[in-house]
Scaffold this active site. Structure first.
Site, PDB file in Angstrom:
ATOM      1  N   CYS A  76       0.786  -1.235   0.000  1.00 45.36           N
ATOM      2  CA  CYS A  76       0.000   0.000   0.000  1.00 45.36           C
ATOM      3  C   CYS A  76       0.820   1.289   0.000  1.00 45.36           C
ATOM      4  O   CYS A  76       0.828   2.049  -0.955  1.00 45.36           O
ATOM      5  CB  CYS A  76      -0.953   0.046   1.180  1.00 45.36           C
ATOM      6  N   HIS A 130      -1.254   6.180   2.243  1.00 44.04           N
ATOM      7  CA  HIS A 130      -1.466   4.950   3.021  1.00 44.04           C
ATOM      8  C   HIS A 130      -2.512   5.130   4.124  1.00 44.04           C
ATOM      9  O   HIS A 130      -2.704   6.226   4.639  1.00 44.04           O
ATOM     10  CB  HIS A 130      -0.159   4.482   3.658  1.00 44.04           C
TER      11      HIS A 130
HETATM   12 CA   LIG Z   1      -3.514  -1.819  -0.830  1.00 44.84          CA
END
Ligand SMILES: [Ca+2]
Length: 464
Positions: A76, A130
């Site tokens: 991510c 994130h």
């Molecule tokens: Ca992800």
């Protein structure tokens, strides 16, 4: 640049110059949608036989579908820091789900920030940079306030949602556990709230240029969706992925260690794998429905003709291929992402491209489509030429990285091959897959003398 006359250049409210949609004379808006942990293999428009994703599919009919788009990092935070700054992970130096890219690049101009600096309302609703799912859903941690005119964090109950379900892998932590909930009430979900908020922003900003970023958390685990979406996928119809016997025998030991605890089907037997797939598909369809609500508002406000739409994921996701689930792998299923771009007036409408492309290319693409001048140091290459002619080539290589406690991984994808190199202080490992003969990457050719020339070529392409 598609806009030739001065008349087509308009000044925004703040006097900055942006391109106008040729046929409307209004500034070109952007609707930027990211679905978290979405595998391209789990979408109708990418060919999944069961998954219902009519709204994502509608963007593909209006735009260009990228069949070989790859993320720069199979996790991510690093991937998001990369495509939102337009810089590769080695430049952002974000290589785990922890640091903020501003620690390393305090003066970076992110994609939304570029629009904000050019007089747009740069609006975030949901996971863009994130976000720990489920742990930091609803907070603006890591969301880079400097990038936004409005920095919104939809609320959601996530794994605290009401409803029936179970955790198919209780030994894994909340951010990885294959935990699903059939919830009676969609309104407790962050993606439902994100769509509500996005709709309100569209209505409020219909007459001024906007960059609206909507970050859906599904289908990231926990896989929470209303009952009726689970009902779309009777388990009897779901076929878990079957890898050939001994499939992972030729994968380097270091690679398997680097993949950590998402191999061996995470301990799920076939029935549990079916339940996991059903929950994942249900989550995709739930996310798709929220997207549909936003698109219907865009159309109701007659904004489609002057709005660029980008739909993507942050990285791919394994659905049991090689016994692997989730991300954190450098194989095709984790490196490849869904990417669909629809831009008014483009000739490639409704077509697909097999050109090798990267998520780092999205930033210069969106800037060009809106006539904005991006920062000089971007490391991607605009995809606009493919929106007019999807049959063209774009790049010879796509690079994806992964750093885990066990090893550093570097992968390069070319027209016919995937090469992966793993390294730790004491060990190395290599993989080479020929996609012409082995698109599912069952046979590692790294030790095959006949593949030595291609191995050498790809080692060089993978760089230091
Ligand atoms: Ca992800």
């Amino acid at each position: 640049m598609p806009f030739s006359t001065r008349r087509e250049f308009l000044t925004t409210a703040a006097g900055a110059v942006c391109a106008s949609a040729a046929n409307t004379g209004r500034p070109m808006n952007v609707l930027y949608v990211v679905s978290d942990d979405l595998s391209p293999t789990a979408l109708g428009c990418y060919g999944h036989p069961l998954v219902q994703s009519p709204n994502v599919d509608s963007i593909a009919r209006a735009g260009v579908r990228f069949d070989r788009a790859y993320c720069q990092f199979a996790l991510c935070a690093p991937s998001r820091a990369s495509f939102l700054t337009g810089l590769r992970p080695d430049t952002t130096r974000v290589r785990s789900n922890g640091p903020d890219f501003r620690e390393f690049l305090p003066d970076a101009v992110t994609l939304p920030q570029l629009f904000k600096n050019n007089g747009y309302r740069a609006i975030r609703e949901g996971k863009m940079f994130h976000m720990g799912v489920p742990t930091t859903v609803g907070t603006d941690r890591w969301q880079d306030a400097a990038s936004w005119s409005h920095n919104g964090s939809p609320q959601g109950k996530e794994d605290r949602s009401r409803g029936e379900g179970r955790n198919l892998t209780p030994k894994h932590d909340a951010g990885r556990a294959m935990n699903y909930i059939r919830t009676p009430d969609p309104s407790e979900q962050a993606d439902f709230d994100a769509a509500n908020r996005a709709i309100a922003h569209l209505e409020a900003n219909r007459n001024q240029p906007f960059f609206l970023a909507v970050g859906f958390v599904r289908p990231h685990v926990p896989l929470v969706a209303p009952d009726r979406f689970f009902d779309l996928y009777p388990v009897a119809k779901i076929r878990p992925f079957v890898s050939p016997a001994g499939d992972t025998d030729d994968i380097p030991a270091l690679a398997l260690r680097a993949l950590g605890n998402t191999t061996g089907h995470m301990g799920m037997d076939e029935d549990k794998q079916r339940e996991a797939l059903r929950a994942y598909f249900a989550s995709v369809s739930f996310m798709d429905e929220q997207l549909g609500r936003v698109l219907r508002t865009l159309d109701a406000l007659k904004l489609r003709d002057n709005t660029v739409i980008v739909f993507q994921s942050d990285h791919g996701w394994h659905l049991g291929e090689h016994g692997i689930w989730q991300k954190r792998s450098l194989m095709e299923e984790s490196a490849r992402v869904p990417l669909i771009i629809s831009a008014p007036g483009r000739k490639g409408r409704g077509r697909r491209t097999r050109a090798i492309t990267e998520l780092v290319d999205v930033y210069p693409t969106v800037a060009e489509l809106c006539g904005l001048t991006p920062p000089a140091r971007l490391e991607g290459k605009s995809l606009v030429h493919l929106l007019d002619n999807p049959a063209r080539e774009h790049k010879a290589t796509a690079h994806t990285q992964l750093d885990t406690p066990q090893a550093q991984g570097r992968a390069v994808r070319t027209d016919h091959f995937r090469y992966i190199r793993w390294g730790s202080a004491s060990e190395t490992g290599e993989e080479l897959y020929d996609h012409r003969r082995d698109p599912r990457e069952f046979r590692n050719l790294a030790a095959d003398p006949a593949a030595a020339p291609e191995l050498a070529r790809h080692r060089a392409l993978a760089g230091a």
